[in-house]
Design a protein around this motif. Structure first.
Motif, PDB file in Angstrom:
ATOM      1  N   ASP A  94       0.821  -1.214   0.000  1.00  0.00           N
ATOM      2  CA  ASP A  94       0.000   0.000   0.000  1.00  0.00           C
ATOM      3  C   ASP A  94       0.856   1.266   0.000  1.00  0.00           C
ATOM      4  N   SER A  95       2.148   1.107  -0.274  1.00  0.00           N
ATOM      5  CA  SER A  95       3.089   2.226  -0.256  1.00  0.00           C
ATOM      6  C   SER A  95       3.919   2.254  -1.533  1.00  0.00           C
ATOM      7  N   LYS A 138       3.012   6.217   1.918  1.00  0.00           N
ATOM      8  CA  LYS A 138       1.748   5.534   1.620  1.00  0.00           C
ATOM      9  C   LYS A 138       1.228   6.072   0.284  1.00  0.00           C
ATOM     10  N   LYS A 139       0.633   5.197  -0.517  1.00  0.00           N
ATOM     11  CA  LYS A 139       0.155   5.619  -1.833  1.00  0.00           C
ATOM     12  C   LYS A 139      -0.805   6.792  -1.736  1.00  0.00           C
ATOM     13  N   GLU A 140      -1.686   6.783  -0.731  1.00  0.00           N
ATOM     14  CA  GLU A 140      -2.661   7.875  -0.615  1.00  0.00           C
ATOM     15  C   GLU A 140      -2.043   9.178  -0.097  1.00  0.00           C
ATOM     16  N   GLU A 141      -0.782   9.119   0.371  1.00  0.00           N
ATOM     17  CA  GLU A 141      -0.108  10.315   0.874  1.00  0.00           C
ATOM     18  C   GLU A 141       0.954  10.848  -0.090  1.00  0.00           C
TER      19      GLU A 141
END
Length: 159
Positions: free
Chosen positions: A32-33, A140-143
C-alpha cells in the motif's frame, strides 16, 4: 547543476525506452506504499572541501541532496548508501567524509547501510575524490505528493 534544456532532452530520450522514470525520486510500488529512491552527488561543492581541506561536512550535504529529492514525494527516509571514489585512498580524509555522511543520516532520520569505496589510480588528481549516494524512503500511496493537487495561488507555509 545541469543545463535545464539538455537535462529535459535527456529525460525525454530516456523515456522512449524507460517510460517509468521521472520526477526527483523514482517510485517503486510496495504493497500500500511506494518505495521512493533518489541519487545525487554534491557537484562543484567538492572544490570547496578540497580547497579548505574540510571533509567532515561534505557528507552531510551528500545525504541532504538525495533525501531532499525523495521528501518532495512525501517519503520518509529509511536508508542511505554512499559511493566514494578516489585515485589513492587517504583513510583519514575518507573517515571524515563518512562521519559527515553518518551525521547527515542522523539529521535525516535514516540509516547508513553501507556503500562502495573505489580506488582508480590516475583518474583523480592527488588528494581529490568524488562522492555520490542513494536515499530510499517510503510513502503511503494515498499520501504521495505528485503535484497534481497544486494550483495557482497555493502558498507554502513558512516565515
Amino acid at each position: 547543476g545541469v543545463d535545464i534544456d539538455a537535462g529535459a532532452e535527456l529525460v525525454r530520450r530516456i523515456k522512449t525506452f524507460c517510460p517509468e522514470i521521472g520526477g526527483f525520486g523514482g517510485l517503486f510500488p510496495f504493497g500500500d506504499s511506494y518505495l521512493v529512491a533518489g541519487t545525487d552527488g554534491v557537484g562543484t561543492k567538492l572544490r570547496l572541501a578540497f580547497d579548505m581541506a574540510k571533509h567532515d561536512t561534505i557528507g552531510v550535504d551528500l545525504v541532504a541532496m538525495s533525501v531532499n529529492d525523495i521528501v518532495t514525494s512525501g517519503a520518509r527516509p529509511l536508508f542511505f548508501l554512499d559511493y566514494f571514489a578516489t585515485g589513492r585512498l587517504d583513510v583519514d580524509v575518507a573517515e571524515q567524509v563518512v562521519r559527515g555522511i553518518v551525521d547527515g543520516c542522523e539529521q535525516s532520520g535514516c540509516a547508513l547501510l553501507g556503500g562502495e569505496t573505489a580506488e582508480m589510480p590516475g583518474f583523480y588528481a592527488e588528494g581529490e575524490y568524488d562522492v555520490s549516494g542513494c536515499a530510499v524512503g517510503v510513502v503511503k500511496k494515498e499520501e504521495l505528493i505528485d503535484g497534481s493537487a497544486i494550483a495557482a495561488g497555493d502558498r507554502l507555509p513558512g516565515p
